[in-house]
Design a protein around this motif. Sequence first.
Motif, PDB file in Angstrom:
ATOM      1  N   THR A 112       1.005  -0.732   0.074  1.00  0.00           N
ATOM      2  CA  THR A 112      -0.172  -0.183   0.047  1.00  0.00           C
ATOM      3  C   THR A 112       1.216   0.923   0.014  1.00  0.00           C
ATOM      4  O   THR A 112       0.773   2.244  -0.395  1.00  0.00           O
ATOM      5  CB  THR A 112      -1.355   0.193   1.145  1.00  0.00           C
ATOM      6  OG1 THR A 112      -2.021  -1.331   1.187  1.00  0.00           O
ATOM      7  CG2 THR A 112      -1.715   1.188   1.430  1.00  0.00           C
ATOM      8  N   ILE A 140       0.464   4.500  -3.383  1.00  0.00           N
ATOM      9  CA  ILE A 140       0.956   5.777  -2.917  1.00  0.00           C
ATOM     10  C   ILE A 140       1.777   6.422  -3.991  1.00  0.00           C
ATOM     11  O   ILE A 140       1.769   7.891  -4.210  1.00  0.00           O
ATOM     12  CB  ILE A 140       0.754   6.388  -1.151  1.00  0.00           C
ATOM     13  CG1 ILE A 140      -0.244   6.119  -0.609  1.00  0.00           C
ATOM     14  CG2 ILE A 140       0.666   7.437  -1.077  1.00  0.00           C
ATOM     15  CD1 ILE A 140      -1.615   6.669  -0.472  1.00  0.00           C
ATOM     16  N   ASP A 167     -10.565   8.195   0.072  1.00  0.00           N
ATOM     17  CA  ASP A 167     -10.510   6.594   0.553  1.00  0.00           C
ATOM     18  C   ASP A 167     -11.597   6.213   0.793  1.00  0.00           C
ATOM     19  O   ASP A 167     -12.490   5.950   2.091  1.00  0.00           O
ATOM     20  CB  ASP A 167      -9.012   6.961   1.500  1.00  0.00           C
ATOM     21  CG  ASP A 167      -8.800   5.711   2.165  1.00  0.00           C
ATOM     22  OD1 ASP A 167      -9.011   4.857   1.920  1.00  0.00           O
ATOM     23  OD2 ASP A 167      -8.324   5.608   3.370  1.00  0.00           O
ATOM     24  N   ILE A 214      -3.966   5.353   3.341  1.00  0.00           N
ATOM     25  CA  ILE A 214      -4.403   5.764   2.662  1.00  0.00           C
ATOM     26  C   ILE A 214      -4.617   7.669   1.725  1.00  0.00           C
ATOM     27  O   ILE A 214      -3.630   7.752   1.281  1.00  0.00           O
ATOM     28  CB  ILE A 214      -5.550   4.991   1.404  1.00  0.00           C
ATOM     29  CG1 ILE A 214      -4.770   3.540   1.302  1.00  0.00           C
ATOM     30  CG2 ILE A 214      -5.544   5.318   0.133  1.00  0.00           C
ATOM     31  CD1 ILE A 214      -5.677   2.859   0.591  1.00  0.00           C
TER      32      ILE A 214
END
Length: 219
Positions: free
Chosen positions: A33, A37, A53, A61
């Motif tokens: 994750t 980004i 998000d 996030i």
Amino acid sequence: NERLPVQYIAGVTPWRNFKIAVSSAVLIPRPETECLIDLAKALFADASGHWADLGTGSGAIAIGLADVLPNATIHAVDYSLEALAIAQANADDLGFADRIKFYQGCWWEPLALLKGQFSGMVSNPPYIPTSILTTLQPEVVNHEPHLALDGGVDGLDCIRNLVEISPSYLRSGGVWLIEMMAGQADAVRELLQNQGNYCNIQIHADLAGIERFALAYRS
Ligand code: GLN
């Protein structure tokens, strides 16, 4: 509490340049994750407007997006009030409280007032097929929240919903970006193609070379 993840014992995990607080109400934010980004930063650093998000969990996030998209307003949604409390506390502690708004509800539902206005949607939804859940390592299946893991029979229930509903929330040219499981790329690409309102569909790999992220634009 055998094989309790060390992150739950510590109550915190390093993720990107942040310390993210976690409890067993949220998934432990993962290195993949961080890559999601990085992708948003590489492609959309100049973006402004409203970004969502969906299924924010710990808020990782949303916080990552607020950091790499300095001109965007972030709207973070989760079904779990317990998760939202953690996400909000993380945003407060890390100095992003003024950049992120939090909402309780199901995927896009709490954002109905902004229909058609979103510049982007980013999500790491539950995507594990139900039958696979019990085969995951005990740290995961016995301790992480199944609400955040279980993607239904083929793992794609939540992704299908995000494919179907997002076009009515995104502006033309708006970004649709998700994380998925190894092996799901072809199916997700097909869902996006068949929906009919997306263009420039792309699959991006994570650092292990696994097709991990699906990106598309609202046509
Ligand atoms: N968005 C959160 C994360 O990436 C939660 C994901 C989830 O619960 N499926 O960590």
